[in-house]
Design an enzyme around this catalytic site. Structure first.
Site, PDB file in Angstrom:
ATOM      1  N   ARG A  80      45.621  35.006  44.308  1.00 47.74           N
ATOM      2  CA  ARG A  80      44.764  34.685  43.161  1.00 47.74           C
ATOM      3  C   ARG A  80      43.670  33.696  43.547  1.00 47.74           C
ATOM      4  O   ARG A  80      42.512  33.822  43.136  1.00 47.74           O
ATOM      5  CB  ARG A  80      45.615  34.123  42.026  1.00 47.74           C
ATOM      6  CG  ARG A  80      46.448  35.155  41.298  1.00 47.74           C
ATOM      7  CD  ARG A  80      47.120  34.576  40.070  1.00 47.74           C
ATOM      8  NE  ARG A  80      48.263  33.748  40.387  1.00 47.74           N
ATOM      9  CZ  ARG A  80      49.531  34.150  40.299  1.00 47.74           C
ATOM     10  NH1 ARG A  80      49.815  35.401  39.936  1.00 47.74           N
ATOM     11  NH2 ARG A  80      50.524  33.328  40.581  1.00 47.74           N
ATOM     12  N   ASP A 132      46.284  44.665  29.715  1.00 43.10           N
ATOM     13  CA  ASP A 132      47.719  44.799  29.987  1.00 43.10           C
ATOM     14  C   ASP A 132      48.345  45.610  28.870  1.00 43.10           C
ATOM     15  O   ASP A 132      47.865  45.584  27.729  1.00 43.10           O
ATOM     16  CB  ASP A 132      48.402  43.425  30.090  1.00 43.10           C
ATOM     17  CG  ASP A 132      49.714  43.495  30.847  1.00 43.10           C
ATOM     18  OD1 ASP A 132      49.719  43.234  32.066  1.00 43.10           O
ATOM     19  OD2 ASP A 132      50.741  43.841  30.227  1.00 43.10           O
ATOM     20  N   ALA A 191      46.636  50.954  32.104  1.00 44.24           N
ATOM     21  CA  ALA A 191      45.532  50.800  33.051  1.00 44.24           C
ATOM     22  C   ALA A 191      44.837  52.124  33.343  1.00 44.24           C
ATOM     23  O   ALA A 191      43.601  52.189  33.442  1.00 44.24           O
ATOM     24  CB  ALA A 191      46.054  50.180  34.351  1.00 44.24           C
ATOM     25  N   ASP A 211      46.626  45.109  39.863  1.00 47.48           N
ATOM     26  CA  ASP A 211      47.897  44.481  40.247  1.00 47.48           C
ATOM     27  C   ASP A 211      49.035  45.104  39.434  1.00 47.48           C
ATOM     28  O   ASP A 211      49.669  44.449  38.619  1.00 47.48           O
ATOM     29  CB  ASP A 211      47.838  42.969  40.015  1.00 47.48           C
ATOM     30  CG  ASP A 211      49.059  42.252  40.568  1.00 47.48           C
ATOM     31  OD1 ASP A 211      49.747  42.823  41.442  1.00 47.48           O
ATOM     32  OD2 ASP A 211      49.340  41.124  40.113  1.00 47.48           O
ATOM     33  N   CYS A 269      53.137  46.187  45.026  1.00 44.31           N
ATOM     34  CA  CYS A 269      54.378  45.427  45.198  1.00 44.31           C
ATOM     35  C   CYS A 269      55.563  46.368  45.398  1.00 44.31           C
ATOM     36  O   CYS A 269      56.714  45.959  45.226  1.00 44.31           O
ATOM     37  CB  CYS A 269      54.616  44.498  44.009  1.00 44.31           C
ATOM     38  SG  CYS A 269      54.857  45.357  42.433  1.00 44.31           S
TER      39      CYS A 269
END
Length: 407
Positions: A218, A256, A290, A310, A350
């Site tokens: 970040r 989000d 998204a 992300d 991730c």
């Protein structure tokens, strides 16, 4: 000679455990349906009976044995667990990650040789996850060791249990989230990261309350957003957005799918004196998936100077890797379509089962299909409090690629 019960490997299945990978699945074992009680310490032996490693048994789990010690004369006793905790905390202290008002991962499961235990520290409160029934049974010695190692300043006031989704069923765990010891805040507590203030809700936030693994990323990518219009996708509580605002972004649209996450992002904006950004529309918070949000912007012809991706993990097992790669390809292609010429793409994965090489090939595929020149200008990995075990590739899960996208 060890007095522990032995679990025998099938012929030819001793490679990964001898290579110090910490997981043994049922298919590797000659007799997986033993009557041993869950949590029993066992010796793992090869098909000839030779010692390979020592671990903890769980017949309820796909990971039948978690391995912790490869020394024939070792012992998985209380002192072993105390030393493991002490080494993990000492590493964070040596890396200067124990700031009184900061957050860091104190124990990173396999990365610290403590498979099945994750501990995050938020100021003076711990959030603890057990993903191993056997370590849950040893929780008292583990928690006592944590209290002992953190007894010096800044100290710790309490700890709360947070259970990962699906882990009760996967491990046969009968546990409920709540305080483990000491005092735990009823509402959000505050931590500081690179001058940015975050409210962290340890009871209802995702994972253990925040995504500490993106702390360095970040801060590293924020300067690229100076003067640019930014879209921050899967923004959670606004981590990237807050740093981008401080770095001088022209405008920010944070997206989000979770209404609760967006409420906390709005609270974080106010914690950092960014009320004016919200009031005059320089920073908007939008609830959406998204993929659908990017598709809509593409149809509208809206373009951004910088896009941050992300997303959560796209695959939890090796069987899902193919679909995960397709998902990353689609998401990144949409983002490139919504970038201005010479725009910046910050794209993260991730998914531990997706390697850095596979993720980079996704970006290469997007360059070919979009016919836009893409150049990687930065590659960032997880920070020092998420150490990687070279014998357990799954611990190297976080990848971030920063790209400049031409016309």
């Amino acid at each position: 000679m060890s007095a522990l019960p032995a679990v025998r490997l099938r012929t030819g299945r001793d490679g990964p455990p001898r290579g110090r990978h910490p997981w043994l699945f049922s298919g590797s074992l000659e007799s997986p349906d033993t009557d041993l009680a869950p949590g029993t310490a066992v010796d793992v032996v090869d098909s000839n009976g030779a010692f390979v490693a020592r671990g903890l048994w769980n017949p309820h789990s796909q990971i039948r044995v978690r391995l912790y010690d490869w020394r024939p004369d070792g012992a998985l006793d209380d002192e072993f667990w105390r030393k493991g905790i002490a080494a993990a905390v000492a590493h964070r202290r040596d890396a200067d990650l124990l700031a009184p008002d900061g957050g860091c991962r104190l124990v990173f499961s396999e990365g610290d040789g403590l498979s099945g235990l994750t501990v995050d520290r938020y100021a003076r409160t711990l959030a603890v996850q057990f993903t191993s029934l056997a370590l849950w049974e040893r929780r008292e010695v583990l928690l006592d060791a944590l209290r002992r190692e953190l007894s010096d300043a800044p100290g710790v006031d309490g700890a709360v249990l947070r259970t990962a989704r699906g882990i009760r069923e996967e491990e046969g765990l009968d546990i409920s989230d709540g305080p483990l010891f000491g005092r735990v805040p009823d509402g959000p507590l505050e931590i500081v990261e690179g001058g940015v203030r975050y409210g962290v809700d340890l009871r209802t936030g995702q994972k253990t309350g925040a995504y500490l693994d993106q702390r360095d990323t970040r801060q590293a990518v924020a300067p690229w957003g100076a003067g640019r219009s930014v879209a921050d996708l899967c923004c959670y509580t606004g981590g990237f957005s807050l740093h981008l605002a401080r770095a001088g972004a022209h405008s920010i649209r944070s997206v989000d799918v979770s209404a609760g996450a967006l409420e906390r992002a709005e609270d974080n904006a106010r914690r950092n004196g960014l009320d004016g950004w919200l009031a005059d529309g320089r920073w908007t918070l939008e609830r959406s998936d998204a993929f659908r949000w990017l598709e809509a912007r593409r149809e509208e012809g809206v373009r951004f100077g910088m896009i941050v991706l992300d997303p959560p993990t796209f695959a939890r097992s090796s069987r899902g890797v193919g679909q995960a790669l397709k998902g990353y390809a689609r998401l990144n292609a949409l983002a490139v379509d919504c970038l201005e010429p010479d725009g910046i793409l910050v794209t993260c994965s991730c998914t531990g089962r997706v390697s850095a090489e596979q993720f980079l090939e996704v970006i290469a595929g997007v360059e070919r299909s979009s016919r836009r020149r893409i150049r990687v200008i930065g590659r960032l990995l997880q920070p020092a409090d998420h150490p990687v075990s070279p014998t357990c590739p799954e611990t190297a899960y976080l990848k971030c690629v920063v790209c400049r996208v031409g016309s």
